[in-house]
Design a protein around this motif. Sequence first.
Motif, short mmCIF file in Angstrom:
data_model
loop_
_atom_site.label_atom_id
_atom_site.label_comp_id
_atom_site.label_asym_id
_atom_site.label_seq_id
_atom_site.Cartn_x
_atom_site.Cartn_y
_atom_site.Cartn_z
N ILE A 220 10.73 1.44 -3.12
CA ILE A 220 11.09 0.08 -3.50
C ILE A 220 10.90 -0.84 -2.30
CG2 ILE A 220 13.54 0.48 -2.92
CD1 ILE A 220 14.27 -1.36 -5.29
N THR A 221 10.52 -2.09 -2.54
CA THR A 221 10.39 -3.07 -1.46
C THR A 221 11.57 -4.02 -1.51
OG1 THR A 221 9.20 -4.76 -2.73
CG2 THR A 221 7.88 -2.99 -1.73
N TYR A 222 11.84 -4.61 -0.35
CA TYR A 222 12.94 -5.57 -0.29
C TYR A 222 12.40 -6.89 0.23
CZ TYR A 222 17.18 -7.77 1.55
OH TYR A 222 18.17 -8.65 1.87
N GLN A 223 12.59 -7.21 1.50
CA GLN A 223 12.12 -8.47 2.05
C GLN A 223 10.65 -8.40 2.46
OE1 GLN A 223 13.81 -11.12 1.95
NE2 GLN A 223 15.89 -10.95 2.69
N GLY A 224 9.96 -9.56 2.34
CA GLY A 224 8.66 -9.67 2.98
C GLY A 224 7.43 -9.60 2.11
N LEU A 225 7.60 -9.53 0.77
CA LEU A 225 6.42 -9.51 -0.08
C LEU A 225 5.67 -10.83 0.02
CD1 LEU A 225 7.55 -7.82 -3.43
CD2 LEU A 225 5.88 -6.95 -1.79
N ALA A 226 4.39 -10.77 0.34
CA ALA A 226 3.57 -11.98 0.44
C ALA A 226 3.20 -12.47 -0.96
CB ALA A 226 2.31 -11.70 1.25
N ALA A 227 2.89 -13.77 -1.04
CA ALA A 227 2.59 -14.38 -2.34
C ALA A 227 1.43 -13.68 -3.03
CB ALA A 227 2.29 -15.86 -2.14
N ASP A 228 0.35 -13.40 -2.30
CA ASP A 228 -0.81 -12.74 -2.92
C ASP A 228 -0.42 -11.38 -3.49
OD1 ASP A 228 -2.55 -14.80 -2.44
OD2 ASP A 228 -3.32 -13.98 -0.56
N ASP A 229 0.45 -10.68 -2.79
CA ASP A 229 0.86 -9.36 -3.26
C ASP A 229 1.76 -9.48 -4.48
OD1 ASP A 229 -0.50 -7.75 -1.38
OD2 ASP A 229 0.98 -8.27 0.14
N ILE A 230 2.61 -10.51 -4.52
CA ILE A 230 3.46 -10.73 -5.70
C ILE A 230 2.60 -11.00 -6.92
CG2 ILE A 230 5.16 -12.28 -6.74
CD1 ILE A 230 6.30 -12.66 -3.89
N VAL A 231 1.63 -11.90 -6.76
CA VAL A 231 0.73 -12.23 -7.86
C VAL A 231 -0.04 -10.99 -8.32
CG1 VAL A 231 -1.32 -13.55 -8.51
CG2 VAL A 231 0.51 -14.65 -7.20
N ALA A 232 -0.50 -10.20 -7.36
CA ALA A 232 -1.24 -8.98 -7.70
C ALA A 232 -0.36 -7.98 -8.45
CB ALA A 232 -1.81 -8.34 -6.44
N LYS B 159 0.84 -1.21 0.00
CA LYS B 159 0.00 0.00 0.00
C LYS B 159 0.88 1.25 0.00
CE LYS B 159 -3.69 2.30 2.62
NZ LYS B 159 -4.56 2.23 3.83
N ALA B 160 1.96 1.22 0.79
CA ALA B 160 2.88 2.36 0.83
C ALA B 160 3.60 2.53 -0.50
CB ALA B 160 3.88 2.17 1.96
N LEU B 161 3.91 1.43 -1.18
CA LEU B 161 4.56 1.51 -2.49
C LEU B 161 3.63 2.14 -3.51
CD1 LEU B 161 6.99 0.68 -4.34
CD2 LEU B 161 5.75 -1.45 -4.77
N ARG B 162 2.39 1.69 -3.52
CA ARG B 162 1.43 2.22 -4.50
C ARG B 162 1.13 3.70 -4.27
NH1 ARG B 162 -1.97 -3.33 -4.26
NH2 ARG B 162 -1.24 -4.25 -6.24
N SER B 163 1.18 4.12 -3.02
CA SER B 163 0.90 5.52 -2.71
C SER B 163 2.16 6.38 -2.72
CB SER B 163 0.22 5.63 -1.34
OG SER B 163 1.07 5.16 -0.31
#
Length: 527
Positions: free
Chosen positions: A248-260, A239-243
Amino acid sequence: MFNRNRSLQQVAAIVSISLVTGCSLLGDEGSDDAGPIVVGTTSAPSTLDPAAAWDGSWELFRNVYQTLLSYPTGATTPQPDAAKSCEFTDSTSQTYRCELREGLTFSNGDKLDAAAVKHSIDRIKEINAATGPAGLLGSLERVEAIDEREVVFRLNKPDATFPFVLATPGMSLVAPNDYPAKSLREEGGLVGSGPYRLEKYDEGEQAILVRNDSYKGSADRKNNAVTIRYFQDSAEMVKALRSKQIDITYQGLAADDIVALENKGADNEGLELVESSSSNINYLVFNPKDPMANKLAVRQAVAQVVDRAAIAHKVYKDTVDPLYSMVPKGLTGHTTGFFDDYGKPDPDKAREILADADIDTPVPLTLWYTSDRYGSDTALEFKELKAQLEDSGLFEITLKSRPWKTYVVGYQKGEYPVFGRGWAPDFPDADNFIAPFVGEQNALGTPYPEKQITDVLLPRSREESDRANVVKEFEEAQQILVDDARLLPLWQGKQYVASNEDISGGERALDPSTIMMVWELSRKTSW
């Protein structure tokens, strides 16, 4: 963490979600007129003192402290950083000499000389913190400061992996006047000599890094300031990335968020996602102090029931791969021991294992996991494990969790019967997926005295500087781990970095340990 025979920065896929045409992912390096680059991660440090950290704290350390050796962009073997040169000076890999660069100083102005190097390494062994990296220094006999710029490491046995150890952030160099020789630093903040200074640190919230003008090393900084923000879960971070609160993100992206993020659409306009290979693994640890986890038949039955493919698909949406050995795919010596011995998940075979050992069912087991260290998918993973084990009719599972900072304390005290851990390699070699987990003192706080590994196979492998020649030793060690089933590998991850389209360098910013070298990040200036 060391790279084994491949670069972890090799990009497997680049998904551009930008609606702007003609944009290069690499782009041109820009200025810092728009302010510091903001990195988001779910991996917050547990401490700021290198002598107390053998965990994800290294992600910050790499950017604010300095080591004698490190990994310049694209390198898979250690290269000089604080050192001008390093080499073994004997034929048995027991004497390692480093010459420091001229004029090195810490961020507080203190001199960084051979005495400071000796102090930094000696205090790790002297303090011997339960959560610290002293276990990496088992082959070190003593450190000698020959003069201001020459330091010599005397090893008690041949160890061709020692340069890789010196390149880990666990061996970060610290100022003697600010870091006591026999105790951990109690003051806030830190004093290092790395590419950045830590200007401000709010625990669990953010680390503000600014360019260290006195830095002398191999890092080619492409920005002047970076702020690292720590998030509790992936959804909040995305949400912070989109806003545009982070770049940039590093560690911790969840699978659902990666797919999205892989899907084109208005929500992802102007975002880019980079997928790269990784040697990070996830596994279960069985505590021998627990009356049930101590039973070989119980561990074997769990290994026979667990469905790794289902975890990878249902929980992680195929953003991870099933893993059947503690040494991951892509590294010299990797095997598929658990698949070879157990085959596909089979509750009937597990029932026979328990019956032959006269163990009543259902077997009660408590599984622990950290609620905030590896991303929000961890809770779903353990719910899936619970479902698999209970659906077999052979186990009664209780799930418990704690935040990482208290979770670490718990497993170091031996409080958890079975617990989950992730492992990002200290250096790219199969040694680092075996050695940290065995012996009386190890990274898990659960003694695992296996002398065939610790006294025979690992020492023999460390005599060989050509790591391609130690496959036999690692295969035998892995088979011992399979036979004991004290450690149960589950999956091997991939690395995903999501960024706004004006950020360059995300695809080259990861070292062989998949630690982000934030100095590689920059803003694009032309389209």
